[in-house]
Enzyme design. Structure first.
Site, PDB file in Angstrom:
ATOM      1  N   GLY A 296      11.359  -0.272   1.007  1.00  0.00           N
ATOM      2  CA  GLY A 296      11.898  -1.174   1.266  1.00  0.00           C
ATOM      3  C   GLY A 296      11.035  -2.544   0.301  1.00  0.00           C
TER       4      GLY A 296
ATOM      5  CG  ASN B 174      16.359  -3.017  -3.002  1.00  0.00           C
ATOM      6  OD1 ASN B 174      17.105  -4.231  -3.970  1.00  0.00           O
ATOM      7  ND2 ASN B 174      15.773  -1.661  -3.222  1.00  0.00           N
TER       8      ASN B 174
ATOM      9  CG  LEU C  51      18.234   7.180  -0.106  1.00  0.00           C
ATOM     10  CD1 LEU C  51      16.139   8.604  -0.507  1.00  0.00           C
ATOM     11  CD2 LEU C  51      18.428   7.095  -0.991  1.00  0.00           C
TER      12      LEU C  51
ATOM     13  CG  LEU D   2      28.333  10.087   4.048  1.00  0.00           C
ATOM     14  CD1 LEU D   2      28.389   9.128   2.448  1.00  0.00           C
ATOM     15  CD2 LEU D   2      28.725  10.996   3.851  1.00  0.00           C
TER      16      LEU D   2
ATOM     17  CG  ASN E 171      24.621   1.047  -1.488  1.00  0.00           C
ATOM     18  OD1 ASN E 171      23.327   1.448  -1.197  1.00  0.00           O
ATOM     19  ND2 ASN E 171      25.168   1.761  -2.263  1.00  0.00           N
TER      20      ASN E 171
ATOM     21  CG  HIS F  21      24.366   3.220  -7.311  1.00  0.00           C
ATOM     22  ND1 HIS F  21      23.948   4.263  -7.208  1.00  0.00           N
ATOM     23  CD2 HIS F  21      24.452   3.618  -8.758  1.00  0.00           C
ATOM     24  CE1 HIS F  21      23.948   5.185  -7.487  1.00  0.00           C
ATOM     25  NE2 HIS F  21      24.273   4.836  -9.234  1.00  0.00           N
TER      26      HIS F  21
ATOM     27  CG  ASP G  35      27.019   5.062  -5.716  1.00  0.00           C
ATOM     28  OD1 ASP G  35      26.874   4.811  -4.428  1.00  0.00           O
ATOM     29  OD2 ASP G  35      26.911   5.958  -5.617  1.00  0.00           O
TER      30      ASP G  35
HETATM   31  C1  GAR Z   1      16.138   1.576  -4.342  1.00  0.00           C
HETATM   32  O1  GAR Z   1      16.064   1.721  -6.330  1.00  0.00           O
HETATM   33  C2  GAR Z   1      17.710   1.403  -4.395  1.00  0.00           C
HETATM   34  O2  GAR Z   1      18.008   0.931  -5.301  1.00  0.00           O
HETATM   35  C3  GAR Z   1      17.906   3.220  -4.444  1.00  0.00           C
HETATM   36  O3  GAR Z   1      16.518   3.158  -3.713  1.00  0.00           O
HETATM   37  C4  GAR Z   1      15.575   2.656  -3.875  1.00  0.00           C
HETATM   38  C5  GAR Z   1      15.283   2.088  -2.761  1.00  0.00           C
HETATM   39  O4  GAR Z   1      13.969   0.966  -2.874  1.00  0.00           O
HETATM   40  N1  GAR Z   1      19.030   3.391  -3.539  1.00  0.00           N
HETATM   41  C6  GAR Z   1      19.606   4.128  -4.019  1.00  0.00           C
HETATM   42  O5  GAR Z   1      19.191   5.332  -4.813  1.00  0.00           O
HETATM   43  C7  GAR Z   1      21.094   4.593  -3.140  1.00  0.00           C
HETATM   44  N2  GAR Z   1      21.833   5.597  -4.116  1.00  0.00           N
HETATM   45  P1  GAR Z   1      13.244   0.482  -1.627  1.00  0.00           P
HETATM   46  O6  GAR Z   1      13.478   1.061  -1.067  1.00  0.00           O
HETATM   47  O7  GAR Z   1      11.384   0.219  -1.914  1.00  0.00           O
HETATM   48  O8  GAR Z   1      14.067  -0.623  -1.334  1.00  0.00           O
END
Ligand code: GAR
Length: 207
Positions: free
Chosen positions: A11, A13, A90, A92, A107, A109, A150
């Site tokens: 989390g 982000n 993560l 779908l 999203n 990526h 994506d």
């Molecule tokens: C992040 O790096 C995000 O870009 C990636 O998962 C991580 C989650 O981090 N997402 C993907 O790979 C989606 N295809 P977070 O939970 O600390 O935000």
């Protein structure tokens, strides 16, 4: 504008969005719901610490994928959210949710789409693949979500240089901090300001 943030893991982000709201950059944004695909996601603690309503909804806990999809859609609609932000989510999404929130799901990526993306390319894997290919820049992409992995319209991208002593983990951390946590709040700002339009699967961002 009220948004729903979907999470699966740490989390960071989500935290970046919370911090930008507190700092005023996203002062008109309210997180109406955090939806997690995992009960163990640390993102849930971040939501609780900030008084944000949170739910765990896993498809495997429902009689069918369709019922899970409908329940996700109901949870987001009941919370009054206009935009769904996938922030390290993560799973779908189901077709009902994607259709109902057409052009209102974004999203983040951790690579420069169309490189190192698609099914199975999540978490550390895009960084492992980027280093294996020897790319000299990598970064992150915010894009709209459609039915395929994506492949929706790209809203923003930000790059970092790949350094000779980078490991996948080091590159991942740099991209999260310098790219993801910058462009995800920025994309929310642009959408809230009505500055993003879509035509023929291309997103246009007004200055
Ligand atoms: C992040 O790096 C995000 O870009 C990636 O998962 C991580 C989650 O981090 N997402 C993907 O790979 C989606 N295809 P977070 O939970 O600390 O935000």
């Amino acid at each position: 504008m009220r948004i729903a943030v979907f999470v699966s893991g740490g989390g960071t982000n989500l935290q970046a969005i919370i911090d930008r709201i507190k700092e005023g950059y996203l002062s008109d944004i309210e997180i109406g719901l955090v939806l997690s695909s995992s009960p163990d996601a640390y993102a849930l603690t971040r939501a609780a610490d900030n008084g944000i309503p949170a739910v765990v909804m896993r498809a495997k806990d429902y009689p069918s994928f369709e019922e899970w999809d409908q329940s996700v859609l109901d949870a987001v609609s009941d919370a009054g959210c206009e935009l769904i932000v996938l922030a390290g989510y993560l799973s779908l999404l189901g077709p009902l949710t994607v259709k109902k929130f057409s052009n209102r799901i974004i999203n983040i990526h951790p690579a420069l789409i169309p490189s190192f993306c698609g099914e199975g390319m999540y978490g550390i894997r895009p960084h492992v693949a980027a280093l294996a290919r020897g790319v000299k820049v990598s970064g992150a992409t915010v894009h709209f979500v459609n039915e395929e992995y994506d492949s929706g319209p790209i809203i923003l991208q930000k790059t970092v240089n790949v350094l000779s002593d980078d490991t996948p983990e080091i590159l991942q951390q740099r991209i999260m901090k310098e790219c993801e946590q910058v462009i995800l709040p920025e994309a929310i700002r642009l959408i809230a300001d009505g500055k993003v339009t879509i035509e023929n699967n291309i997103a246009y961002v007004k200055d």
